[in-house]
Each structure stands twice: as C-alpha cells, then as structure tokens.
Design an enzyme around this catalytic site. Structure first.
Site, PDB file in Angstrom:
ATOM      1  CG  ASP A   1      -2.332   0.426   0.983  1.00 32.65           C
ATOM      2  OD1 ASP A   1      -2.424   1.594   0.577  1.00 32.65           O
ATOM      3  OD2 ASP A   1      -3.017  -0.449   1.391  1.00 32.65           O
TER       4      ASP A   1
ATOM      5  CG  ASP B   1      -4.738   5.559   1.026  1.00 28.16           C
ATOM      6  OD1 ASP B   1      -5.509   4.645   1.343  1.00 28.16           O
ATOM      7  OD2 ASP B   1      -4.826   6.581   1.696  1.00 28.16           O
TER       8      ASP B   1
ATOM      9  CD  GLU C   1      -9.150   4.215  -1.418  1.00 30.69           C
ATOM     10  OE1 GLU C   1      -9.852   3.802  -0.635  1.00 30.69           O
ATOM     11  OE2 GLU C   1      -8.309   4.999  -1.177  1.00 30.69           O
TER      12      GLU C   1
ATOM     13  CG  HIS D   1      -9.215  -1.670   4.410  1.00 31.15           C
ATOM     14  ND1 HIS D   1      -8.850  -1.471   2.834  1.00 31.15           N
ATOM     15  CD2 HIS D   1      -8.502  -0.605   4.866  1.00 31.15           C
ATOM     16  CE1 HIS D   1      -8.243  -0.466   2.654  1.00 31.15           C
ATOM     17  NE2 HIS D   1      -8.057   0.340   3.573  1.00 31.15           N
ATOM     18  CG  ASP D   2     -11.520   1.504   3.448  1.00 36.06           C
ATOM     19  OD1 ASP D   2     -11.032   1.495   4.815  1.00 36.06           O
ATOM     20  OD2 ASP D   2     -10.887   1.981   2.654  1.00 36.06           O
TER      21      ASP D   2
HETATM   22  C1  GLC Z   1      -8.279   5.025   2.148  1.00 36.83           C
HETATM   23  C2  GLC Z   1      -8.023   3.711   3.047  1.00 36.83           C
HETATM   24  C3  GLC Z   1      -8.688   3.965   4.159  1.00 36.83           C
HETATM   25  C4  GLC Z   1      -7.972   5.118   4.843  1.00 36.83           C
HETATM   26  C5  GLC Z   1      -8.005   6.374   4.006  1.00 36.83           C
HETATM   27  C6  GLC Z   1      -7.032   7.092   4.615  1.00 36.83           C
HETATM   28  O1  GLC Z   1      -9.408   5.282   1.795  1.00 36.83           O
HETATM   29  O2  GLC Z   1      -8.557   2.635   2.263  1.00 36.83           O
HETATM   30  O3  GLC Z   1      -8.681   2.703   5.083  1.00 36.83           O
HETATM   31  O4  GLC Z   1      -8.575   5.242   6.386  1.00 36.83           O
HETATM   32  O5  GLC Z   1      -7.666   6.212   2.752  1.00 36.83           O
HETATM   33  O6  GLC Z   1      -5.733   6.955   4.469  1.00 36.83           O
END
Ligand code: GLC
Length: 536
Positions: A100, A202, A265, A327-328
């Site tokens: 990541d 991310d 992402e 994970h979100d």
């Molecule tokens: C992304 C991650 C999430 C995190 C956010 C801030 O959306 O997937 O888990 O809280 O970024 O880094």
C-alpha cells in the site's frame, strides 16, 4: 498458458489486512511473520498476488494509513528483514507482493510535518497545505474531512490552518511542490528495488486540490442520515486537473523495474475513472472499479448495467478489474447474505478482468457486531455507524481459541467473530461443498481456462428478471455463466445453443451435460457451463 498477457491481468489479487491475518508473536496483532507462515495457504487457495494494507511505522491513528516513515516497517509487524523474507518466500511460492502506498498524507508525527509546523519559514512549510484563517478567524474554506467535521485544523504556534482530508492526525501533503513529488517517488523506488511487485495507491482521487481553495458546492441530494461529509460535493478536491502528469511519472518509474503494477484507489463514477488508464494506457494499470461496493441497489438489472456499462466505457486495450469488498466496506456475505454470497463469488471470479478478494471472504466471513466501547476505528469516534472495525476482525483459521489467529489466552486487537467454529479454514477444508472449497474451485477453473481469463465478455438477454447470464469466449473455448439472484427456482433459456456441460454449480452437487434451451436453476444458484464451440 502462453500469451502476451501480464501477471496482473490473468492473476487474482488477495488483500491482506496485516493486523488481522495471523499473530505469530502473541501480542494480539497480526504481523509479517504470520503472513509468511500462511503463504502455503494463500498458494493452496489459488490466488496470484497479495496486497498488504500499510505495514510502516505509524502511531496507528488510522491503523497505518498515518505514516511516520515510508521506508521502514512498524515493530508491531516486524522488521525490514521480515519483509525481505516475506518477499523472498512469496516469490518462491510464485506469488507477487503489492504494498500500500499512501501519498496523499503523512502522520502529524512524521518528521516532515514536525518541521513543517515548526515555523512559517521552515523549508518544509510548503510540503503541506497551510492557509490563513478566514476573515472571521474560522477555517479557510468549507471543505469537510471524510472522517467528519472541518478538513482544517488550526495550529496555534504559527497561527495557520493545515488541511486534513481524513483524521486530524493525517495532514495532506502538497503534491504541487516538486520536492514532495521527488521524495515520494524515491519511496516508490526504495520498495521496487527491494523487489515489491507493485503498489495499491491510497486515496488517489484527492491527491491534488484546487489551487485557489474554492468552497465546495452544497449537495442538493444530501439527506439526514447520509455521511456528513457528503453534504458538500467534493468538487474542488476530487480528480483535479494535473493528476495525469503525476500518474504518467509514477507509471514510468514503476515500469523501469519491469512488470510492476499500479492500482489506484479511485472512488469515481465510470466516466471519470477511465481517464486514469491514460490516453496512451500509460497511467494506472488498474484503476479500482468499485461499482459492486457502491451500487445503490443489489439487483440483477443494476448489476448487469454496471458490468455492461463498464465494459462499454473501457478504452481500447484497457484491462478491467472487479472488487466486492475491502477493509473499508461491509463484507459481501453481510450485504447479500451467505447464500447469495456464493453466487457473487462466482460473479467476481468469472467476469472479465482482475478480481481482488478481501481476506476472509473466501470463507464467507461476515461483519462483526461490535459494541461502541470496543471500536477502534477513528471514524467510529464521531460516527460509530460508519465504523470499519466490523470488516477487520481476525482471520478465522480453525476452531481453537481465538480461531487460531492469536495464541490461546491472548486478547486479539479486535474480537473474533462468534461463528468462527463453523466458518474457518480448517473446518471448511474438510467440507467439500464449503464456501472455501467453492472459492478454490472457481480459482482453479479460472486459472485453467483461457476463456475465463483472456476471453471476451458478452451479456445474454434473459426473460427472467432475476437471472444474469453472460458468455466468456476465447477462440473455440466458450463458457456461459448463469446466475440466479433470487431465492426461487428459475429457468434460463438459451435457444439454439444445443448442449452444454456443467463445469461447476455454486451448490457443488451437479455436473454432466444439459440442454441449453431450458436450464433449471435453484434459488441463488450459479452455474458455470462449458458451451463448446459456438454453433453459428
Ligand atoms: C483509504 C483507505 C482507508 C483510509 C483512508 C485514509 O480510503 O482505504 O482505510 O482510512 O484512505 O488513508
């Protein structure tokens, strides 16, 4: 298979949340040595790459998405040597490793931010986004944090506000500063040189912000109960001009090291997602396609529209990808129930493009019901209803204490799900029709049939409003996928198609040939059928 395709196209990605995979040293938190010890399992399952959520030093305000050192490993997870061992062993298992990469923000405890906040004239001041208060002393504009409240935090010593799109402990970096870019590109080089096979990037859609910091417009569709930050449209934050130059630089950098992958992402609608492939397909290899986690309703019409619309929108040569959970977001077996989750597993693993599977979903793991007191997610502090803890519970390895995640007597960082005695790797390996064995069968079939990896995709019109039917074809190999999204029996008609051969039912109890002019499906049944050479 001999073909000019890359591993990230034909392969399947498995997301591991390191805190929750396997605790090898009995401190209640998963670690790198734990992951390494389970590579045999990952290989047995039949995926091709693992993506690890952040493993870097961090005060854990957002469980590792708040980083204090981009080029080291948090002691909770192990050491750099443990990561080298993981890389080496994964490669020996013919598994790729994706890390990541969190470019949008650091921790407020990162030395860069410490320097940046120390004075207005510090050389790193401009590495973050500092602004004077508005004329009334309030925040510089109306932007909202995705974790609730204003996105601006006043910093007394220097009398300015800094921007944080997420937690107050996650200040946003200034990507318009060339030195920030160089430093972050060096971070990418550091890991690529160590042998990592790519990055999941991310929060990519918010990397650049409006240069004039204009107020965001109100969202006319917002209603009470919706997430508070969606009250405004993130018009001046998301997908800003200038992104594509950065994406191209990242792509060139990654490919200097050979066949590496960049996964972005990007929570964007399809038409705004496509440009991230790059006009010359020279940007992000796989801009995450989150349609399945974002669909307003889970019904055949919307699912089919999502797939067909995405396929039609893909630029020529761009490679698709699919995500059911991460994970979100709420786990699929909770969103649609375990019965239908078997069907969605068939959907995920038979569509065209690279699937990403979230750890535990191969077992049918569900969201964990958690009382507020034990919630840990920073999002839960203000909004327990949006807590992401329920989807991060410990992996269920066996029926022993702590589901085999932590040694007996240790308290894992989040509780283990109550149903772990039934849903765990060891138990499901013993049951030939378990969720796990279904996933494994699907992965094996996918791997051994070019039609399912390389083949074209075409949906097939159906009278039944609850069945989604599509065809995957590569040269003279043709597979049909029939998915019944209702609890009632249905008949699918494929006139003039002759006979087919059942490769797999999601119930794992039937095979043999069948007449394609009337195929009976039980409630929530999915069928994968070898339909042979097209008749025409
Ligand atoms: C992304 C991650 C999430 C995190 C956010 C801030 O959306 O997937 O888990 O809280 O970024 O880094």
């Amino acid at each position: 298979m001999t073909h000019p395709h890359f591993w990230w196209q034909t392969g399947v990605i498995y997301q591991i949340y390191p805190r929750s995979f396997l605790d090898s040293n009995g401190d209640g938190v998963g670690d790198l040595a734990g992951i390494t010890s389970k590579l045999d399992y990952v290989r047995w399952l039949g995926v091709d790459a693992i993506w690890l959520s952040p493993i870097y030093p961090s005060p854990m305000a957002d469980f590792g998405y708040d980083i204090t050192n981009y080029t080291d490993v948090h002691p909770l997870f192990g050491t750099l040597e443990d990561l080298d061992t993981l890389l080496q062993q994964a490669h020996q298992h013919d598994l790729k490793v994706i890390l990541d990469f969190v470019p949008n923000h650091t921790s407020d405890e990162h030395p860069w931010f410490q320097q940046s906040r120390s004075s207005r004239t510090n050389e790193k001041r401009d590495w973050y986004l500092w602004r004077d208060p508005a004329s009334d002393g309030g925040p510089p504009n109306n932007w909202m944090s995705r974790f609730g409240g204003s996105a601006w935090q006043f910093d007394e010593p220097t009398g300015q506000y800094y921007l944080h799109m997420y937690d107050v402990k996650q200040p946003d970096l200034n990507w318009r500063n060339p030195r920030v870019r160089q430093e972050m590109y060096n971070v990418m080089r550091f890991w690529l040189e160590r042998g990592v096979d790519g990055f999941r990037i991310d929060a990519l859609e918010v990397l650049l912000k409006d240069e004039q910091f204009r107020d965001n417009p109100m969202n006319p569709e917002w209603k009470p109960g919706d997430p508070p930050n969606t009250r405004l449209i993130e018009h001046y934050i998301v997908d800003q001009p200038g992104m594509h130059g950065i994406m191209q630089q990242m792509r060139t950098l990654a490919e200097n090291y050979g066949q590496r992958v960049l996964i972005g992402e990007l929570y964007l609608p399809v038409e705004r997602l496509m440009p991230y492939y790059g006009e010359q397909l020279d940007e992000i290899h796989l801009p995450f396609n989150f349609q399945f986690v974002n669909l307003p309703t889970w019904e055949v019409r919307t699912i089919r529209q999502a797939v067909d619309g995405y396929e039609a929108a893909l630029p020529k040569g761009a490679w698709p990808n699919w995500v059911l959970g991460n994970h979100d977001r709420s786990r699929i077996a909770t969103r649609v129930g375990r019965e239908q989750a078997r069907l969605t597993q068939m959907l995920l693993l038979t569509l065209r493009g690279t699937p990403t599977c979230y750890y535990g979903e191969e077992l049918g793991m569900q969201d964990l019901a958690l009382p507020r007191e034990v919630m840990q997610d920073p999002l839960a502090k203000k909004h327990p209803e949006y807590s992401r803890d329920p989807v991060r519970s410990p992996m269920q390895w066996d029926g022993s204490a702590n589901a085999g995640f932590s040694p007996a007597g240790v308290k894992p960082w989040l509780p283990v799900a109550n149903d772990y005695q039934t849903f765990n790797v060891a138990a499901e390996q013993q049951d030939p029709r378990s969720f796990l064995m279904l996933t494994r069968a699907l992965l094996a079939i996918r791997r051994s049939h070019d039609a399912l990896t390389l083949g074209s995709y075409q949906s097939v019109e159906q009278e039944s409003a609850t069945c989604f039917v599509y065809q995957r074809q590569h040269h003279d190999q043709r597979h049909l996928v029939l998915l019944n999204f209702s609890a009632q029996d249905q008949v699918v008609t494929l006139a003039g198609q002759g006979q087919g051969h059942i490769v797999l039912s999601t119930y794992m109890d039937r095979g043999g040939s069948l007449d394609l002019s009337a195929v009976h499906l039980r409630g929530n049944e999915g069928l994968l059928i070898d339909a042979g050479v097209p008749s025409s």
